[in-house]
Design an enzyme around this catalytic site. Sequence first.
Site, PDB file in Angstrom:
ATOM      1  N   SER A 227      48.026  25.524  41.757  1.00 16.30           N
ATOM      2  CA  SER A 227      48.782  26.340  42.733  1.00 16.30           C
ATOM      3  C   SER A 227      48.549  27.833  42.603  1.00 16.30           C
ATOM      4  CB  SER A 227      50.380  26.126  42.338  1.00 16.30           C
ATOM      5  OG  SER A 227      50.438  26.706  41.107  1.00 16.30           O
ATOM      6  N   ASP A 228      48.797  28.378  43.775  1.00 15.41           N
ATOM      7  CA  ASP A 228      49.031  30.143  43.669  1.00 15.41           C
ATOM      8  C   ASP A 228      50.397  29.987  42.908  1.00 15.41           C
ATOM      9  OD1 ASP A 228      48.607  32.490  44.151  1.00 15.41           O
ATOM     10  OD2 ASP A 228      48.546  32.404  46.009  1.00 15.41           O
ATOM     11  N   TRP A 229      50.613  31.223  42.274  1.00 14.35           N
ATOM     12  CA  TRP A 229      51.378  31.447  41.133  1.00 14.35           C
ATOM     13  C   TRP A 229      52.895  31.388  41.768  1.00 14.35           C
ATOM     14  CZ3 TRP A 229      46.975  30.644  39.321  1.00 14.35           C
ATOM     15  CH2 TRP A 229      46.650  31.178  38.064  1.00 14.35           C
TER      16      TRP A 229
END
Length: 844
Positions: A227-229
Site C-alpha cells: 500500500s501507499d503509506w
Amino acid sequence: MPGETAGVDIEELISRLDLSAKVRLLTGADMWSLPALPEIGLERLVMSDGPIGVRGTQWSSADPSIALPSPTALAATWDVGLVRRVGRLLAREARRKGVHVLLAPTLNLHRSPLGGRHFECFSEDPYLTGEIGAAYVEGVQEYGVATTPKHFVANDFETDRFTVDVRVDGRTLREVYLAPFERVVRAGAWGVMSAYNSVNGTTMTENRPLQREVLKDEWGFDGFVVSDWTAARSTEATVEGGLDVAMPGPSGPWGAKLEAAVREGRVSEEAVDDRVRRVLRLARRVGALGRPPADPGAPPTAPGGAPGSARSAAPAGAPISTTTGAPATAPGSGADPAAGPAAADGIALAREVAARSFTLLRNEGGLLPLRDVRSVALIGSAAAEARVMGGGSAQVFPDRIVSPLEGLRERGDVEVRHAIGTDPRIRLAPLPGPARALFLDAAGEVLAEHPLATAEARWVGDLPPDVDTARLAAVEIRAVHTPDVTGVHEFSITGVGAFTVTVDGETVFDGKLAPEGGDPAAAFLAPPERRITVALTAGVPVRIGARQPSGSFGGMAFVAFALGHAAPSPGDDALMAEAVEVAAGADVAIVVASTTMEVESEGFDRTSLALPGRQDELVARVAAANPRTIVVVNAGSPVEMPWRELVPAVLLTWFPGQEAGHALADVLFGDAEPGGRLPTTWPGRASDVPVLSVTPAGGAVVYGEGVFIGYRAWERAGRTPAFWFGHGLGYTDWSYDAMSASGTSATVAVTNTGERPGREIVQVYLAPVEPGPDRPARVLAGFAVVDAAPGETVVGTVRLPERAFQRWTDEGWRTVPGEYAVEAGRSLADRRLSATVTVRVSGC
C-alpha cells in the site's frame, strides 16, 4: 526464477510459521520496514523512497544521498541504456544504506500539467513511460534491489488524493493508464505500490478487478503489492482486493485485526499464506532470506545473465562505472569501499544524465554553444540557489549541490557577474550550515548531537540510533550566523506544532504553527511558516536556536522543521534594475527562471502554469537590455513562457540534480550537447491545454477525454502548443534520408550534416490512414538513439510493438486491420519520412 536463492524452500518456511508470525510479516514493523523473523532466517526488509536517489530510513541531511535529475529529465533523455545505468547506481546506493526495496519509479502519466507531481512522472505518453520505467526497473533489480512501480493506478493528480474517485472506462484504462504498469510487470518488477485513490468506486487497495484479476491473474505478477503509506483502511476488503503488505506499521487495519479476521473465519489462512509467500519470495530475491545480500559491485554472471543471480567480490561501497556498471576500482586497490554518495562515478553519472536531459527549445542564430564570450551576466535567485529536485517523497539530501553560479565560475575562462533580479520564493531558504540537531531529555541534557548541512531537521520513521527515545523530550536546531550586512534580517520557523525560537538566548517566538487543509502529507511537505525580524550588525555573529517538544510519537520518529533566513533586501524594483544594468554590460545574459517548492511538490496540485513572482517581467526586461539573452528554465514540468519569442535561446534543464551547475556549464559552452527531447507537450498558455482540470467535482474526477491526453488531445483539438512532444534541438543538423517499414519494425537512415558529433533521437509514429473519431491521429510506436560523427550516416532500427496496432475491446485486445503510415522524424510535428504498411488479421 532468476535471482532467487538456491536451496531455500519457501513452502517449508511457511509451514514453520504460526498465524501470528505470518500476519506480523504483512504489516510494517515501523515506518520503513517489515520485521525480521530470525527463526526462518529472514532479515528485516527495509524500504526507502526514491526515485532520484535513495533516502534511507531517516529523511535527513545527516544521511546524504546522490541526487540525480528528476524523472521528467530521465524521460527527456529517451535513452533506456542510460536509465539502466541510473538504476544500477541507485541499487548501489540502496545497498550502501541497507535498503532492499526502492519505492520507485512513478509511472503515473502527465494527464494535466497542473499535476503537482508531474515532475516525478516520466511522460504524457504511455509507451515512452513504459520503456523508460522498464529500463529503470531492470537497472535497479539487476543488482538484487527490488522496485515498486507506483501508484497503481490513475493517481495522476494530488487534489483530494486520499478520497477522490477516478472514473475511467475500461478501454482508456487498458490503452493509457495501465499500459506502463503492464510493461514493467513484463520487465520483471518485484513489487507494485497501490495508490490512495479509488477507481470506478473502489479504493485501489481494495480493488479486486485491477489488483487481483488484472495485475496478478491476467499479467501473472508474482511480486508483492504494498500500500501507499496509510492507503490501506480496511481489513477483509483489502485482503479480498489483492493487497499483500500494509504500510506503515505496526498499527493499522491489519496486524491484530487481520489475525482476528482469520481466526473468526472472515479471511482464510490460505489468503494469508499467499501474501507471506510473496513477501518471502521478495526476501529471497533481494538476498534477505537464507544468504548474504546481493553485492551490486559487478554485473550478474549467471548463465544467461539472469538479473540479480550472481554475487561479486567487489566491495559494497565501490563506485559504479558510468560506462559499464562494473566497479571502477578493483577490490583491494586501496579505494574506500564505503565511498558512498561522494563517489566520483556517481557524481559523474549525475552530471552526464543532467546534460543528456537538457532540452534546447529555441536557438535562433546559433547563439548556443557560446563562443568568444568574455563576460556573462547570470541572473536569477535560482542561479545562486539551484532548484534541483521537486518536493515530497522524491526529496533526498545530497552532500553537495553545484549551483549554476558555481558551475560557470569554476570554468575560469569567463567573467561571471550575478544579480538576483527577483526572488519568487514564498518561504525563506534554510539557514546555511553548519548547524546541529540536539536531542534533549526533560532536564535539557543532550542525549545525542548530529551535524546538519543546513538548519533543517528531518527524521521520519527512525531517529538516529544513538537517541534514547524513551528519554527524548525535545529536538533543537542550533546554528551560528554571521551577517554580511547591517540591517533588519528575517528569520523563520517552518513546521507544524509548538516551537521556541531564540536569538543570542533571547526568545523571539514561542507559539504553535497549525497546518492548513486536510492532506497530512501536505502539512509535512509544505508546512506553515512564521517569520521574525531581528536587527543585526555586519560581522557580528549571533546564535540561533529553534526547539520543538518531543520528536517521537508512539515510538515512530517525526521531526520536520527548519530555521530560515533572509538578509535585508532593497526590494524587487531595485533588484530588477540592478539585473538589467548587469545584463546590459555583459557579452551575453543568462536568466535562470524557476518554479519553487510551493509550486511543484507532492501533496497539492498547481493552480497556474505561470512562473511564480515577477520572473516573466525580469526576462522581458533583461531581453530588452541584451539581445543575446538565454533563458534557462529550471522547472520539472511545463510553465508558460510569454517571452519566448523575445529571446534567441531557451534551454530547459528540468530539475537537474546535484550537478546542475557543472552540467549547465558543459552544455552552454559546448563541452556537451543538450540531448533532451520533450517527453510531454509544452503549452503556450494554460487556457490552450485540452485536458487541464485536476479538481474533483462531487468527490470524483471523470477522465471523460478517454484515450486523448497529451499530444493525442492537442491533435484532436486542432490546437498548436508552444513546443510539441518530442521537440528538442542539438548542436548539429540531421537529414532523414530513407526508411523502410513492415508490420514489426522500421529502419531509418539519418546523416549528421553538421560540423560536430551529435546524438539524435529517431522517433517513429504510427498513424492509421483512416483513424476515425475514437482513435488518435497517431501514437508513438518506438524510438532509437543514434550517434554520428560529422558527415556520417547511421541506421536506426525501431521495433513496432504489436500493441501499437491494437485497441482494447469487450473481448480483449484486438488488432485493427487496415493501412497505417509509419512516420519517422525529430518530433511529433517534425515527421520527415513515411512508409505505408497494411495490417491484416485472419478473415480480413
